[in-house]
Write a protein that holds these residues in place. Sequence first.
Motif, mmCIF file in Angstrom:
data_model
loop_
_atom_site.group_PDB
_atom_site.id
_atom_site.type_symbol
_atom_site.label_atom_id
_atom_site.label_comp_id
_atom_site.label_asym_id
_atom_site.label_seq_id
_atom_site.Cartn_x
_atom_site.Cartn_y
_atom_site.Cartn_z
ATOM 1 N N ASN A 95 -4.877 7.974 36.756
ATOM 2 C CA ASN A 95 -5.619 9.169 37.185
ATOM 3 C C ASN A 95 -7.119 9.135 36.943
ATOM 4 N N SER A 96 -7.628 8.065 36.378
ATOM 5 C CA SER A 96 -9.069 8.015 36.073
ATOM 6 C C SER A 96 -9.479 6.572 35.811
ATOM 7 N N GLY A 97 -10.790 6.383 35.706
ATOM 8 C CA GLY A 97 -11.313 5.052 35.443
ATOM 9 C C GLY A 97 -10.960 4.557 34.051
ATOM 10 N N ALA A 98 -11.087 5.444 33.060
ATOM 11 C CA ALA A 98 -10.764 5.049 31.687
ATOM 12 C C ALA A 98 -9.303 4.630 31.596
ATOM 13 N N GLU A 99 -8.448 5.403 32.245
ATOM 14 C CA GLU A 99 -7.014 5.059 32.220
ATOM 15 C C GLU A 99 -6.740 3.714 32.898
ATOM 16 N N ALA A 100 -7.487 3.434 33.950
ATOM 17 C CA ALA A 100 -7.305 2.157 34.645
ATOM 18 C C ALA A 100 -7.697 1.004 33.715
ATOM 19 N N ASN A 101 -8.815 1.172 32.996
ATOM 20 C CA ASN A 101 -9.231 0.110 32.072
ATOM 21 C C ASN A 101 -8.296 -0.006 30.879
ATOM 22 N N GLU A 102 -7.793 1.139 30.454
ATOM 23 C CA GLU A 102 -6.814 1.171 29.365
ATOM 24 C C GLU A 102 -5.588 0.325 29.769
ATOM 25 N N ALA A 128 -22.399 -2.383 29.084
ATOM 26 C CA ALA A 128 -21.190 -2.006 29.837
ATOM 27 C C ALA A 128 -20.805 -0.554 29.584
ATOM 28 N N PHE A 129 -20.111 0.021 30.571
ATOM 29 C CA PHE A 129 -19.438 1.306 30.371
ATOM 30 C C PHE A 129 -18.068 1.211 31.023
ATOM 31 N N HIS A 130 -17.020 1.423 30.221
ATOM 32 C CA HIS A 130 -15.663 1.325 30.771
ATOM 33 C C HIS A 130 -14.843 2.588 30.549
ATOM 34 N N GLY A 131 -15.431 3.620 29.902
ATOM 35 C CA GLY A 131 -14.697 4.880 29.743
ATOM 36 C C GLY A 131 -14.657 5.337 28.300
ATOM 37 N N ARG A 132 -14.033 6.502 28.081
ATOM 38 C CA ARG A 132 -14.118 7.179 26.782
ATOM 39 C C ARG A 132 -12.810 7.234 26.001
ATOM 40 N N VAL A 178 -16.012 -7.241 33.205
ATOM 41 C CA VAL A 178 -17.373 -7.192 33.753
ATOM 42 C C VAL A 178 -17.493 -6.087 34.793
ATOM 43 N N GLU A 179 -18.707 -5.550 34.936
ATOM 44 C CA GLU A 179 -19.077 -4.743 36.095
ATOM 45 C C GLU A 179 -20.070 -5.599 36.883
ATOM 46 N N VAL A 180 -20.000 -5.569 38.186
ATOM 47 C CA VAL A 180 -20.957 -6.351 38.989
ATOM 48 C C VAL A 180 -22.324 -5.660 38.961
ATOM 49 N N GLY A 183 -23.297 0.663 36.236
ATOM 50 C CA GLY A 183 -23.713 1.970 36.731
ATOM 51 C C GLY A 183 -24.206 2.885 35.632
ATOM 52 N N GLU A 184 -23.330 3.194 34.683
ATOM 53 C CA GLU A 184 -23.727 4.086 33.580
ATOM 54 C C GLU A 184 -24.791 3.416 32.717
ATOM 55 N N GLY A 185 -24.807 2.098 32.727
ATOM 56 C CA GLY A 185 -25.798 1.350 31.950
ATOM 57 C C GLY A 185 -27.200 1.422 32.559
ATOM 58 N N VAL A 211 -12.507 -7.293 36.574
ATOM 59 C CA VAL A 211 -13.702 -6.690 37.166
ATOM 60 C C VAL A 211 -13.484 -5.179 37.263
ATOM 61 N N ASP A 212 -14.325 -4.434 36.563
ATOM 62 C CA ASP A 212 -14.273 -2.970 36.586
ATOM 63 C C ASP A 212 -15.059 -2.501 37.810
ATOM 64 N N GLU A 213 -14.309 -2.106 38.836
ATOM 65 C CA GLU A 213 -14.925 -1.613 40.084
ATOM 66 C C GLU A 213 -14.743 -0.099 40.193
ATOM 67 N N VAL A 214 -14.626 0.546 39.023
ATOM 68 C CA VAL A 214 -14.430 2.002 39.025
ATOM 69 C C VAL A 214 -15.573 2.689 39.783
ATOM 70 N N GLN A 215 -16.800 2.227 39.543
ATOM 71 C CA GLN A 215 -17.952 2.851 40.217
ATOM 72 C C GLN A 215 -18.373 2.082 41.467
ATOM 73 N N THR A 216 -18.282 0.750 41.427
ATOM 74 C CA THR A 216 -18.799 -0.073 42.531
ATOM 75 C C THR A 216 -17.795 -0.239 43.667
ATOM 76 N N ALA A 240 -11.235 3.648 40.564
ATOM 77 C CA ALA A 240 -10.993 5.091 40.376
ATOM 78 C C ALA A 240 -11.973 5.837 41.284
ATOM 79 N N LYS A 241 -12.847 6.619 40.677
ATOM 80 C CA LYS A 241 -13.898 7.409 41.334
ATOM 81 C C LYS A 241 -13.708 7.666 42.831
ATOM 82 N N GLY A 242 -14.274 6.808 43.690
ATOM 83 C CA GLY A 242 -14.318 7.109 45.123
ATOM 84 C C GLY A 242 -13.015 6.906 45.870
HETATM 85 C C1 PLP Z 1 -17.662 1.286 35.560
HETATM 86 C C2 PLP Z 1 -16.931 2.458 35.017
HETATM 87 N N1 PLP Z 1 -15.750 2.276 34.398
HETATM 88 C C3 PLP Z 1 -15.048 3.304 33.907
HETATM 89 C C4 PLP Z 1 -15.515 4.589 33.994
HETATM 90 C C5 PLP Z 1 -14.702 5.727 33.428
HETATM 91 O O1 PLP Z 1 -14.158 6.465 34.458
HETATM 92 P P1 PLP Z 1 -13.561 7.936 34.179
HETATM 93 O O2 PLP Z 1 -14.709 8.807 33.857
HETATM 94 O O3 PLP Z 1 -12.878 8.284 35.479
HETATM 95 O O4 PLP Z 1 -12.597 7.805 33.064
HETATM 96 C C6 PLP Z 1 -16.732 4.842 34.632
HETATM 97 C C7 PLP Z 1 -17.266 6.215 34.724
HETATM 98 O O5 PLP Z 1 -18.412 6.450 34.929
HETATM 99 C C8 PLP Z 1 -17.454 3.752 35.160
HETATM 100 O O6 PLP Z 1 -18.634 3.921 35.760
#
Ligand code: PLP
Length: 380
Positions: A95-102, A128-132, A178-180, A183-185, A211-216, A240-242
Amino acid sequence: MGDQHVLGNYGARALTMVRGAGVYLWDEQGQKYLDFTAGIAVCSLGHAHPRLAAVLTEQAATLIHCSNLYQNPWQNQLAERLAGLSGLDKAFFCNSGAEANEAALKIARRYFAQQADRRTEVISLPGAFHGRTMGALSITPKPKYHEGFTPLVPDCHTPATLAEVPGAISERTAACFVEVIQGEGGVHPVPLDVLQAIQQRCRETGTLLVVDEVQTGVGRTGTMFAFEQAGLQPDIVTLAKGLAGGVPIGAVLVREQVAGVMGAGSHGSTFGGNPLACAAALCVLDELAADGFLARVKAVGQYLGERLQELGSEVSGRGLMWGITVPDAQAFVRAAAAAGVLVTAVGDQRVRFVPPLILEREHVDELLDRLQALRVSGGR
Ligand SMILES: Cc1ncc(COP(=O)(O)O)c(C=O)c1O
């Protein structure tokens, strides 16, 4: 109605949005805004997209949710579409980016739990930013995000510089995330030679490349996935996101040989991949597949990148994901909102532009017209 019963983790929020259409939002006072946030890179088809709204209405009247106890034709179809688009084989939905990385972290750990060398180390990149959530936070190196939450998941490491990352990957490393473009960075593309060296090192050591493509992902950078432009062949991709245009969804795409370790009962999600979210995602993918859609993201994005030179320095990004440096990002965001444009700060001096993917050239011109007073042509 005030937010006195809402947890204070998002800080003060001055505006109240009540309606959207296309690339515009309206607040409760009826003020119209050109939206270059898209709900933080989420509303890929813009707001109140007629086809997405119709799909959601029809799906809500048919079946919203039935859990993962049963076969779900919308989920099966979405998994097949994503496999075809990514070259990976299997999908897990959450349901979210953090969950996907988890989930990706768990898959990587479990993959090596079944190998003789039982690797546990996970490497992530500086910036890097992968979630909370706890796992995603453990591979997100920003100290401020860790305050008060330690101890984190063990054996997660981030070298001090990007150049040190390939050398840090060894036969002990289970996965490198990795993120390509980070984004948050600050919307900083990771140099291609660094990404290539990481991939090379992952291959040499048998480390999984995630590859974390949550944002890209999902068209944001002008191709379906940013990894295509970087020449990467990931073992795992997170999305996730889009993906569902604003309906919560996350996805993990996994290469067959790795996916095999996730047997029945190994992981799960009550809501993950429910019919409503999957129908929305299928609608988004249909729109992105339409003739010329991604080519337009690239072309309008290139124009946006050029025109952003007028607003700040160190303009970087790709497609419809850009960042600029300004003297004071928070002040810029406030002044832009007063001028009818929504943008986000990603750092003290970085401002991010991630509009809906339906953006046209004329909207870029409108952005510049509205932000006339903020032009800092001398400040570069
Ligand atoms: C690259 C990346 N991974 C993971 C996340 C976390 O996604 P979410 O806020 O849906 O948990 C984000 C959110 O900004 C992100 O940009």
